[in-house]
Structure formats: structure tokens, C-alpha cells
Design a protein around this motif. Sequence first.
Motif, mmCIF file in Angstrom:
data_model
loop_
_atom_site.group_PDB
_atom_site.id
_atom_site.type_symbol
_atom_site.label_atom_id
_atom_site.label_comp_id
_atom_site.label_asym_id
_atom_site.label_seq_id
_atom_site.Cartn_x
_atom_site.Cartn_y
_atom_site.Cartn_z
ATOM 1 N N VAL A 92 0.712 -0.892 0.145
ATOM 2 C CA VAL A 92 -0.064 0.144 0.087
ATOM 3 C C VAL A 92 0.857 1.214 -0.154
ATOM 4 O O VAL A 92 1.936 1.195 1.178
ATOM 5 N N THR A 93 0.991 2.057 -0.689
ATOM 6 C CA THR A 93 1.512 3.243 -0.823
ATOM 7 C C THR A 93 0.715 4.446 -0.394
ATOM 8 O O THR A 93 -0.956 4.334 -1.278
ATOM 9 N N CYS A 94 0.837 5.441 -0.141
ATOM 10 C CA CYS A 94 -0.229 6.746 0.629
ATOM 11 C C CYS A 94 0.643 7.827 0.270
ATOM 12 O O CYS A 94 1.652 8.121 0.958
ATOM 13 N N TYR A 95 0.012 9.024 -0.458
ATOM 14 C CA TYR A 95 0.102 9.835 0.376
ATOM 15 C C TYR A 95 -1.158 11.242 0.457
ATOM 16 O O TYR A 95 -2.389 11.247 -0.495
ATOM 17 N N VAL A 105 3.893 2.065 2.551
ATOM 18 C CA VAL A 105 4.416 3.008 2.046
ATOM 19 C C VAL A 105 4.320 4.524 2.443
ATOM 20 O O VAL A 105 3.590 4.832 1.555
ATOM 21 N N ASN A 106 4.676 5.403 3.298
ATOM 22 C CA ASN A 106 4.354 6.015 3.245
ATOM 23 C C ASN A 106 5.038 7.901 2.463
ATOM 24 O O ASN A 106 6.040 7.572 2.387
ATOM 25 N N ALA A 118 5.198 5.806 -9.271
ATOM 26 C CA ALA A 118 5.984 4.536 -9.242
ATOM 27 C C ALA A 118 7.071 4.555 -8.627
ATOM 28 O O ALA A 118 7.207 3.084 -8.278
ATOM 29 N N ILE A 119 7.788 5.061 -7.619
ATOM 30 C CA ILE A 119 9.121 4.789 -7.284
ATOM 31 C C ILE A 119 8.556 4.440 -5.639
ATOM 32 O O ILE A 119 9.631 3.486 -5.674
ATOM 33 N N ALA A 120 7.097 4.621 -5.776
ATOM 34 C CA ALA A 120 7.060 4.151 -3.746
ATOM 35 C C ALA A 120 6.586 3.022 -4.102
ATOM 36 O O ALA A 120 7.176 2.240 -3.237
ATOM 37 N N THR A 121 5.835 2.654 -4.639
ATOM 38 C CA THR A 121 5.126 0.956 -4.920
ATOM 39 C C THR A 121 6.477 0.649 -5.561
ATOM 40 O O THR A 121 7.240 -0.735 -5.006
ATOM 41 N N ASN A 122 7.498 1.194 -6.429
ATOM 42 C CA ASN A 122 8.786 0.095 -6.447
ATOM 43 C C ASN A 122 9.951 -0.203 -5.096
ATOM 44 O O ASN A 122 10.074 -1.040 -4.863
ATOM 45 N N ALA A 172 -4.817 3.706 -1.200
ATOM 46 C CA ALA A 172 -5.499 3.726 0.301
ATOM 47 C C ALA A 172 -6.625 3.930 -0.319
ATOM 48 O O ALA A 172 -6.753 4.284 1.637
ATOM 49 N N ASP A 173 -7.251 4.241 -0.498
ATOM 50 C CA ASP A 173 -8.295 4.909 -0.913
ATOM 51 C C ASP A 173 -9.220 3.749 -1.042
ATOM 52 O O ASP A 173 -10.437 4.140 -1.006
ATOM 53 N N ASP A 174 -9.174 2.286 -0.950
ATOM 54 C CA ASP A 174 -9.851 1.269 -2.138
ATOM 55 C C ASP A 174 -10.258 0.659 -0.549
ATOM 56 O O ASP A 174 -9.513 -0.008 0.353
ATOM 57 N N LEU A 175 -10.793 -0.443 -1.136
ATOM 58 C CA LEU A 175 -10.931 -1.506 -0.164
ATOM 59 C C LEU A 175 -11.358 -2.915 -0.611
ATOM 60 O O LEU A 175 -11.323 -3.201 -1.813
#
Length: 295
Positions: free
Chosen positions: A10-13, A39-40, A71-75, A91-94
Motif C-alpha cells: 500500500v502506497t499512500c500520499y 509506503v508513506n 511509481a517509485i514508491a511502489t517500486n 490507500a483509498d480503496d477496499l
Amino acid sequence: MKQPKVSVIVTCYNYANYLEGCLASILNQTYRDFELVIVNDGSTDNTDEVISRFLANDKVRYINQKNTGQAIATNNGIAAAAGELIAFLDADDLWEPTKLEKQVRLFNRDSIGVVYSRIRFMDAEGRPLDMQLEGKYYTPRSGRVTDALLFENFIPYSSTLVRKECFDKFGMFNPEYKNGLDWDLWLRISREYEFDFVDEYLLIYRIGHPGQLTSNVERSVQCADLIFDRFLEENPGIVPDSVVRKAMAYSYCRRGNQFRKIDRKRSNGFFLSALAKNPAEIGAYVGLVKNFLNV
């Protein structure tokens, strides 16, 4: 913890107001052999506070970094993952509780690289929406899917479970693309792997809320062209020329419809380009007539 079968990334911003529900839907999965890598990506809201409530769970690993983009956060999450299967959730889905359980069992052959599911929608407050992805190319497919993927990205990103070796072979998400990151990756993986799907609505996708990425039409067109052209250039002969022409015609038709309310002249140009690629593209004739009648 022992090495897990699945790593969920999970990447979040700045999605703190939705993040708790997202993380809970992962930790409440009926399938338990997983780790959760959060990944924050340099959030400036109270994301860190929300994540702190989950850090006592031994399934959770936390990466807090400066903002680099999705992209980089997910990588970075993929690089840190220990599982042999990788899942993603925005981060906004379920997820539905049985999502991982139903997908893991489909990795029963080494030829399967990606398993995905259907998607249903909710509004900003989490209320169900009566809407579906429309169009014949959104129909889920299994097996070799390269031909179909050239027409449409019918594989919802946050519904996927991906064999980690696919990233070793074909690389990760390309930060050069601001749109179509996942489409580019699915095309690359489709060169060697089969895809499969669970014919159920296991992803709940939130739309219509502030902060959600909204595609700039021009940027979307440019990225789509770059991904499409680059893939064919790097993989000559991977699909018949007739399929390429039909896919291009379909794409031009979509753009014609997108530009109808923005630039009528460009809209007509796209419809004519569609007919040049495939004179049997009915949607192009329909679009031209609608433009002429101003409907």
C-alpha cells in the motif's frame, strides 16, 4: 515473522481519511499467510498517525520516505517485499475479505503470472454505486491476453496478485509514465505469462473524492501513445498487424468521444484516423454523425 507467501503493498500520499479502512480490509483477509508493506510517500496530513495504530501487528512493515511519486514508491515496496506473490491496494480503496484466498489458489501453474478480479464502485463516503465498466474490451479474460490488452487495460490495478519473478524478468513500474503505469507493466508481463481472474467483485474502488488523481486528457493520450508504440517497437511481430490496426482504430474512436466536448475539430480528426486504420470501425461513423448533428 517467517517468509510470507504474499506481500501486500500500500502506497499512500495524503489519504489519511481513507487509509484506516484500506488497511483493515487487508488485515481482515481470510487468507493469513501475508505481510503488509506500507509506503508513506511523504504525506503531509496525519497519515503517519493513522499508520502508527497498526504497527503493533507483526504482519505490518512500514517505510516512511520523502515524496517520490507513485511509481517509485511502489517500486520501493516491491523491493522490500519478501513474498513470492505481490498484491497492490490503493490507500483509498477496499478489498472483500476473501480476495487473497480466492486468488492465491489460481497460481497452480508456473505459467500464471497475474491473477485479477472484477471491480465494483463506491462514492467518496463509501456508499455503493450502481455502475460498471462499459465496453466489450473490459470483459475479463484469461490465458494469453496481449492482443486484448492492446485495446484496453481491463485489469484493475488494485485487484491484482502478481508473481514476484515477473518483476525480476520485466522490471517494475516505469516512473516516466504519469498515466498507464499498470497497463505498461501488464503488457510487458503478457509477453511470457498467462493471466487469470476470479469472476467476482473483490475490489471496491472509490471515486469522486478530493485528491483523487484525475487524468489530464492530453497527458493520457501522450502516455498511451508512448506505451503502445514502445511496446510494439520492442516486441516486433508479437501480434498480427490486423490486430494492431483495429486496436489503433478503437483508441482513436475513444479519443474522438473524449474530445467531443473539448475540441470538435480534433474529435472529427480522431474519428477519421480511426477509419483510416480500420474502415469497419462502426464507432467512428457514429461519432462523426453525432458531431455533425451536434448531439
